[in-house]
Design a protein around this motif. Structure first.
Motif, short mmCIF file in Angstrom:
data_model
loop_
_atom_site.label_atom_id
_atom_site.label_comp_id
_atom_site.label_asym_id
_atom_site.label_seq_id
_atom_site.Cartn_x
_atom_site.Cartn_y
_atom_site.Cartn_z
N LEU A 178 0.60 -1.21 0.14
CA LEU A 178 -0.24 -0.07 0.03
C LEU A 178 0.87 1.24 -0.11
O LEU A 178 2.08 1.36 0.51
CB LEU A 178 -0.69 0.01 1.19
CG LEU A 178 -1.89 -1.16 1.34
CD1 LEU A 178 -2.45 -1.27 2.65
CD2 LEU A 178 -3.14 -0.87 0.28
N VAL A 179 0.43 2.16 -0.60
CA VAL A 179 1.28 3.56 -0.83
C VAL A 179 0.21 4.63 -0.42
O VAL A 179 -0.87 4.60 -0.87
CB VAL A 179 1.94 3.55 -2.20
CG1 VAL A 179 2.83 2.62 -2.41
CG2 VAL A 179 1.13 3.70 -3.12
N VAL A 180 0.81 5.96 -0.13
CA VAL A 180 0.13 7.24 -0.31
C VAL A 180 0.67 7.61 -1.37
O VAL A 180 1.80 8.14 -1.51
CB VAL A 180 0.27 8.03 1.14
CG1 VAL A 180 -0.38 9.40 0.78
CG2 VAL A 180 -0.44 7.26 2.33
N ALA A 181 -0.38 7.99 -2.35
CA ALA A 181 0.18 8.76 -3.79
C ALA A 181 -0.23 10.06 -3.68
O ALA A 181 -1.49 10.40 -3.59
CB ALA A 181 -0.33 7.71 -4.81
N ARG A 182 0.83 10.85 -3.99
CA ARG A 182 0.41 12.33 -3.94
C ARG A 182 0.36 12.64 -5.49
O ARG A 182 1.05 12.73 -6.15
CB ARG A 182 1.34 13.21 -3.34
CG ARG A 182 1.60 12.99 -1.85
CD ARG A 182 2.48 14.48 -1.26
NE ARG A 182 2.53 14.04 0.21
CZ ARG A 182 1.71 14.22 1.04
NH1 ARG A 182 0.58 14.41 0.79
NH2 ARG A 182 2.09 13.84 2.18
N LEU A 183 -1.00 12.90 -5.71
CA LEU A 183 -1.31 13.63 -7.05
C LEU A 183 -1.10 15.04 -7.06
O LEU A 183 -0.74 15.53 -6.23
CB LEU A 183 -2.79 13.21 -7.50
CG LEU A 183 -3.31 11.94 -7.11
CD1 LEU A 183 -4.77 11.66 -7.62
CD2 LEU A 183 -2.50 10.85 -7.90
N ALA A 234 -4.04 13.48 -2.08
CA ALA A 234 -3.32 12.35 -1.94
C ALA A 234 -4.21 11.16 -1.74
O ALA A 234 -5.40 11.46 -1.29
CB ALA A 234 -2.35 12.35 -0.69
N VAL A 235 -3.92 10.13 -2.21
CA VAL A 235 -4.98 8.81 -2.29
C VAL A 235 -3.98 7.57 -1.68
O VAL A 235 -2.96 7.51 -1.84
CB VAL A 235 -5.59 8.51 -3.35
CG1 VAL A 235 -6.30 9.89 -3.94
CG2 VAL A 235 -4.63 8.34 -4.53
N LEU A 236 -4.94 6.89 -1.06
CA LEU A 236 -4.27 5.41 -0.65
C LEU A 236 -4.33 4.63 -1.87
O LEU A 236 -5.48 4.46 -2.64
CB LEU A 236 -5.04 4.85 0.71
CG LEU A 236 -4.57 3.64 0.96
CD1 LEU A 236 -3.10 3.17 1.42
CD2 LEU A 236 -5.70 2.81 1.92
N ALA A 237 -3.22 4.10 -2.21
CA ALA A 237 -3.49 3.12 -3.50
C ALA A 237 -2.63 1.90 -3.20
O ALA A 237 -1.82 1.75 -2.32
CB ALA A 237 -2.86 3.67 -4.50
N SER A 238 -3.23 0.61 -3.81
CA SER A 238 -2.56 -0.65 -3.84
C SER A 238 -1.31 -0.85 -4.72
O SER A 238 -1.48 0.03 -5.80
CB SER A 238 -3.70 -1.80 -3.85
OG SER A 238 -4.34 -1.37 -5.03
N ALA A 239 -0.69 -1.67 -4.69
CA ALA A 239 0.59 -1.84 -5.53
C ALA A 239 0.84 -3.26 -5.69
O ALA A 239 0.56 -4.10 -4.64
CB ALA A 239 1.85 -1.13 -4.93
#
Lengths: 373, 98
Positions: B57-62, B66-71
């Motif tokens: 899981l990551v916090v991705a900054r657009l 920011a959103v939580l995203a799976s990887a």
């Protein structure tokens, strides 16, 4: 702003751990009855505030638990109000009680916090069933692990500095008879325990628990009514309660609502962070303690992990959530119990800080309470 | 979980909003995500995962939030990635950008 004073004059905490066979009502009533035994005049209580995070999840008490607890403790008829605010439930309940007293609307209030996590219907992280599936992935361990990854990277720190927080708090729990854990742990044991969510290992995560605590908060008139010298307790000099704003991209290494709540409480008290001798803060996970201490202002950014290791204020002298365990709604009462005892000793000013909420990219409910002797 | 965009001011927010956090506008339209982001935080959840494996899981900054995203694999902090909507809700880091 009220001008009347409020004093925390007594507290009681049950042992934290597993209480099979004793549910929410019994645990909470045990704590209250002990206060009633010590203060016979408590047959006339103006209000009872109950904090519990998930009483519906554990025993179906979606509401009405405060009334049931009051009846079980022999306080039928006392106006009782339930507060559900996750980990901060009983802190928020205490804030309401203290504000009620400070506003002159009550002279004698009881606060009780309770949780019985052994009887939760579902195992797993704190997550309201109404939330959608994605929320399961942003459970508290994941949220704080994400915070920890950023915290360690931003400040170029080794994970061992977070492990040392668990070492210190567990060591302080050894002498707390109400703590769940009475064994000290080493850095190697903390780092070598099961990985939960990188970089947080099992011993860096607070354990669920059962337990309860209660507090008695009074006005000067209330103290007189009970025959108590208010100076024997701690005066409530500052209260802070903030929730997250709408920052769409929070930093993960600080919580604005936490800093604002602490600043509110300190401003009311006319104190600075450096004046605090004792702090009980929300160490649900090791990194949380570091961040909260920085948000409160007792440490610079990147240095909160070290507070309490050498000189400076005492942090979590009762063992914190890592040492006591974390029965969510009871934790705030255990923190108050600890600072009240510290203020009866050499400490002059103490703060309780508890944060709770949906850790969805930093959306938290944060509370801070400052007490001064 | 996905994003919505305010028709009045253009601000994006998570779709649990019923009003725009910036202007209060109530007209929110779906805003599909397929754009670059920076990994602000990353973890691998090793317990409590339903299928018994691990979850990256990551916090991705657009650009704007920011959103939580799976990887599908561990992603390094500060990596530049591409984030897309996940078919079952939420977001997924689909490929590191070269």
């Amino acid at each position: 702003m009220s001008s009347a004073g409020a004093w925390l004059v007594d507290t009681e905490v049950t042992p934290f751990g597993r209480h099979e066979g004793h549910g929410l009502v019994a645990c909470a009533a045990f704590a209250l009855v002990e206060l009633l035994r010590r203060h016979p005049g408590l047959d006339t209580v103006d209000a009872l505030w109950l904090g519990s995070a998930r009483p519906g999840e554990s025993e179906g008490w979606e509401s009405g638990l405060g009334v049931a607890v009051a009846r079980a403790a022999g306080l039928a008829g006392v106006p009782a109000t339930d507060v559900h605010a996750f980990c901060a439930s009983s802190n928020v309940a205490f804030i309401h009680a203290a504000e009620q007293v400070r506003a002159g609307q009550a002279d004698v209030c009881l606060v009780v916090g309770v949780e019985h996590m052994s009887s939760y219907a579902r195992r797993g992280p704190l997550r309201p069933p109404a939330l959608p599936g994605w929320a399961a992935e942003m459970s508290p361990p994941v949220f704080y692990a994400l915070c920890a990854s950023r915290y360690l990277a931003d400040h170029d720190l080794d994970p061992a500095v977070l492990a040392d927080i668990a070492v210190r708090n567990r060591a302080r729990a050894v002498d707390n008879p109400n703590a769940y854990f009475h064994t000290a742990v080493t850095r190697e044991q903390v780092l070598g325990s099961r990985m939960i969510s990188d970089p947080l290992t099992l011993l860096q995560c607070s354990a669920p628990g059962d337990g309860a605590g209660a507090a008695l908060v009074v006005s000067a008139a209330g103290a007189d009514r009970l025959g108590i010298d208010p100076a024997s307790g701690a005066r409530v000099v500052g209260l802070g309660h903030r929730s997250a704003g709408d920052d769409p991209s929070p930093p993960l290494t600080s919580f604005a609502e936490d800093a604002h709540a602490a600043a509110d409480a300190l401003a009311q008290a006319g104190l600075r962070p450096v004046d605090l001798d004792v702090l009980e803060v929300h160490d649900a996970f090791t990194v949380a303690q570091a961040i909260h201490l920085e948000d409160i202002g007792v440490a610079r950014r990147g240095e909160g992990w070290a507070v309490g290791s050498t000189d400076g204020p005492m942090v979590n002298p009762s063992g914190g959530l890592l040492g006591r365990s974390h029965p969510l709604g009871a934790t705030g009462m255990a923190q108050l119990h600890s600072v009240r005892r510290a203020l009866r000793g050499a400490a002059r000013h103490a703060m309780v800080q508890e944060a709770g909420g949906l850790q969805h990219l930093g959306q938290m409910l944060s509370t801070s309470i400052v007490l001064a002797s | 979980m996905s994003l919505v965009r305010c028709r009045a001011c253009g601000r994006r927010s998570l779709d649990d909003a019923v009003a725009c956090p910036s202007c209060g506008g109530g007209e929110l339209e779906p805003s599909p995500v397929s754009e670059p982001a920076t990994v602000a935080a990353a973890t691998t959840l090793r317990v409590g995962v339903e299928d018994g494996t691990v979850r990256h899981l990551v916090v991705a900054r657009l650009a704007d939030l920011a959103v939580l995203a799976s990887a599908g694999e561990p992603i390094a902090l500060d990596a530049e990635v591409l984030v897309e909507d996940r078919a079952d809700g939420g977001f997924h880091v689909v490929a590191p950008r070269s």
